[in-house]
Scaffold this motif. Structure first.
Motif, short mmCIF file in Angstrom:
data_model
loop_
_atom_site.label_atom_id
_atom_site.label_comp_id
_atom_site.label_asym_id
_atom_site.label_seq_id
_atom_site.Cartn_x
_atom_site.Cartn_y
_atom_site.Cartn_z
N VAL A 1 23.26 43.05 14.71
CA VAL A 1 23.99 41.83 13.99
C VAL A 1 22.96 40.56 14.01
N THR A 2 22.18 40.42 12.99
CA THR A 2 21.25 39.73 13.31
C THR A 2 21.35 37.96 12.80
N MET A 3 20.28 37.47 12.79
CA MET A 3 20.77 36.24 12.16
C MET A 3 21.24 35.87 10.72
N ARG A 4 21.01 37.28 10.44
CA ARG A 4 20.98 36.60 8.82
C ARG A 4 22.82 36.49 8.54
N ASP A 5 23.34 37.99 9.26
CA ASP A 5 24.79 38.50 9.41
C ASP A 5 25.03 37.11 9.34
N ILE A 6 24.62 36.46 11.09
CA ILE A 6 25.32 35.00 11.39
C ILE A 6 25.68 34.20 10.30
N SER A 7 24.46 33.81 9.66
CA SER A 7 24.08 32.98 9.33
C SER A 7 24.92 32.25 7.72
N LYS A 8 25.30 34.00 7.37
CA LYS A 8 25.94 34.01 6.21
C LYS A 8 27.76 33.99 6.13
N GLU A 9 27.39 34.30 7.93
CA GLU A 9 29.57 33.57 8.55
C GLU A 9 29.39 32.65 8.25
N VAL A 10 28.56 32.15 9.07
CA VAL A 10 28.59 30.59 8.53
C VAL A 10 29.04 30.06 7.89
N GLY A 11 27.94 30.24 6.42
CA GLY A 11 27.50 29.76 5.42
C GLY A 11 26.76 28.49 5.07
N VAL A 12 25.89 28.74 6.55
CA VAL A 12 24.52 28.23 6.22
C VAL A 12 23.28 29.13 5.92
N SER A 13 22.33 28.11 5.23
CA SER A 13 21.15 29.32 5.25
C SER A 13 20.72 29.21 6.41
N THR A 14 19.67 30.53 6.65
CA THR A 14 18.85 31.10 7.98
C THR A 14 17.92 29.52 8.20
N VAL A 15 17.53 29.32 7.57
CA VAL A 15 16.19 27.92 7.44
C VAL A 15 17.66 27.16 9.30
N THR A 16 18.45 26.61 8.23
CA THR A 16 19.19 25.74 9.38
C THR A 16 20.27 26.31 10.66
N LEU A 17 20.28 27.81 10.48
CA LEU A 17 20.93 28.16 12.22
C LEU A 17 19.62 28.40 12.71
N TYR A 18 18.80 28.43 12.55
CA TYR A 18 16.90 28.40 13.03
C TYR A 18 16.73 26.68 13.72
N LYS A 19 16.93 25.88 13.46
CA LYS A 19 17.66 25.18 13.25
C LYS A 19 18.66 24.94 14.46
N TYR A 20 19.89 25.52 15.34
CA TYR A 20 20.56 25.23 16.12
C TYR A 20 19.92 26.47 17.33
N TYR A 21 19.54 27.47 17.31
CA TYR A 21 19.09 28.48 17.67
C TYR A 21 18.23 29.34 17.22
N LYS A 22 17.47 29.61 18.55
CA LYS A 22 16.21 29.97 18.10
C LYS A 22 16.07 31.94 18.06
N SER A 23 17.42 32.76 18.33
CA SER A 23 17.67 33.68 18.50
C SER A 23 18.69 33.85 18.12
N VAL A 24 19.20 35.41 18.24
CA VAL A 24 20.51 36.19 18.57
C VAL A 24 20.55 35.83 19.95
N ASP A 25 19.51 36.65 20.69
CA ASP A 25 19.47 36.26 22.48
C ASP A 25 19.91 35.06 22.40
N GLU A 26 19.77 34.05 22.07
CA GLU A 26 20.44 32.84 22.22
C GLU A 26 21.91 32.66 22.26
N ILE A 27 21.99 32.82 21.29
CA ILE A 27 23.36 32.79 20.58
C ILE A 27 24.64 33.74 21.40
N ALA A 28 23.53 35.08 21.90
CA ALA A 28 24.62 35.98 22.80
C ALA A 28 24.84 35.20 23.82
N ALA A 29 23.79 34.71 24.49
CA ALA A 29 23.47 33.89 25.82
C ALA A 29 24.36 33.13 25.72
N GLU A 30 25.24 31.67 25.09
CA GLU A 30 25.69 31.87 25.29
C GLU A 30 26.90 32.58 25.07
#
Length: 212
Positions: A36-65
């Motif tokens: 799973v990549t940040m691009r995959d997640i941003s696509k599913e959420v319906g936001v740009s990767t730039v917006t996603l990075y405003k909330y989480y720095k990496s897939v690792d950080e998301i996975a930890a939560e």
């Protein structure tokens, strides 16, 4: 006006973070954490990767939560065990709850196994408190339950309570992770079902820790 705007903005951020975690969780369970990549997640959420990075720095950080979410659900799954029984019986009931958890939440266990392997291979730190919480019965640490069993005569005394805990937990978690990750493949190569393999694991642990 400013306070109302700030409040609405905070609510929007909370909703967005929740949405990100929900979509990421589905991707992790479906595809596996390493794929799973940040691009995959941003696509599913319906936001740009730039917006996603405003909330989480990496897939690792998301996975930890996500792991923390699953851990909280896992703690809620495990029920209180009667203290009227012997310490040995309490441990056996705890092992059987793991069997039930595997049957109902195998995708959660598969994610946990992948998470641990991924973090170890990338030399990232895992919160040790998580593992300490996993080895508790009714909020009491397993070594203390083993020690209670040794004192009452239901559990063998030629190993320390800590050694018995480590042996039991490593055998249990090793099999649980293996069955969650490779259950169907193992059944193809073996006459035993995953249910039977888990039953035999619990029986072997029960026989080993019991005082003869």
């Amino acid at each position: 006006m400013s306070l109302k705007w700030d409040s609405e903005l905070d609510e929007l951020r909370i909703r967005r973070r929740t949405e990100i975690l929900d979509e990421a969780r589905e991707l992790f369970l479906e595809k596996g954490l390493p794929r799973v990549t940040m691009r995959d997640i941003s696509k599913e959420v319906g936001v740009s990767t730039v917006t996603l990075y405003k909330y989480y720095k990496s897939v690792d950080e998301i996975a930890a939560e996500v792991k923390q979410q699953i851990f909280i659900e896992m703690k809620e799954f495990f029920k209180e065990i009667s203290t009227d029984s012997t310490a040995y019986e309490q441990i056996i009931n705890w092992l059987k709850q793991w069997d039930s958890y595997l049957k109902e939440k195998d995708d959660h266990i598969r994610f946990q196994a992948e998470f641990d392997l991924y973090y170890q291979s990338h030399k990232l730190e895992i919160e040790q408190a998580y593992y300490l919480e996993l080895i508790k019965i009714n909020g009491e640490s397993i070594p203390l339950v083993f020690e209670q069993g040794q004192n009452e005569g239901s559990i063998r005394t030629d190993f320390t309570a800590n050694d018995l805990t480590a042996w039991t937990f490593n055998n249990l978690l090793g099999m649980v992770h293996r069955l969650a990750a490779r259950g169907p493949l193992l059944e193809n190569d073996s006459p035993l079902s995953t249910e039977k393999m888990m039953e035999m694991t619990i029986d072997s642990v029960a026989s080993f820790i019991k005082r003869s």
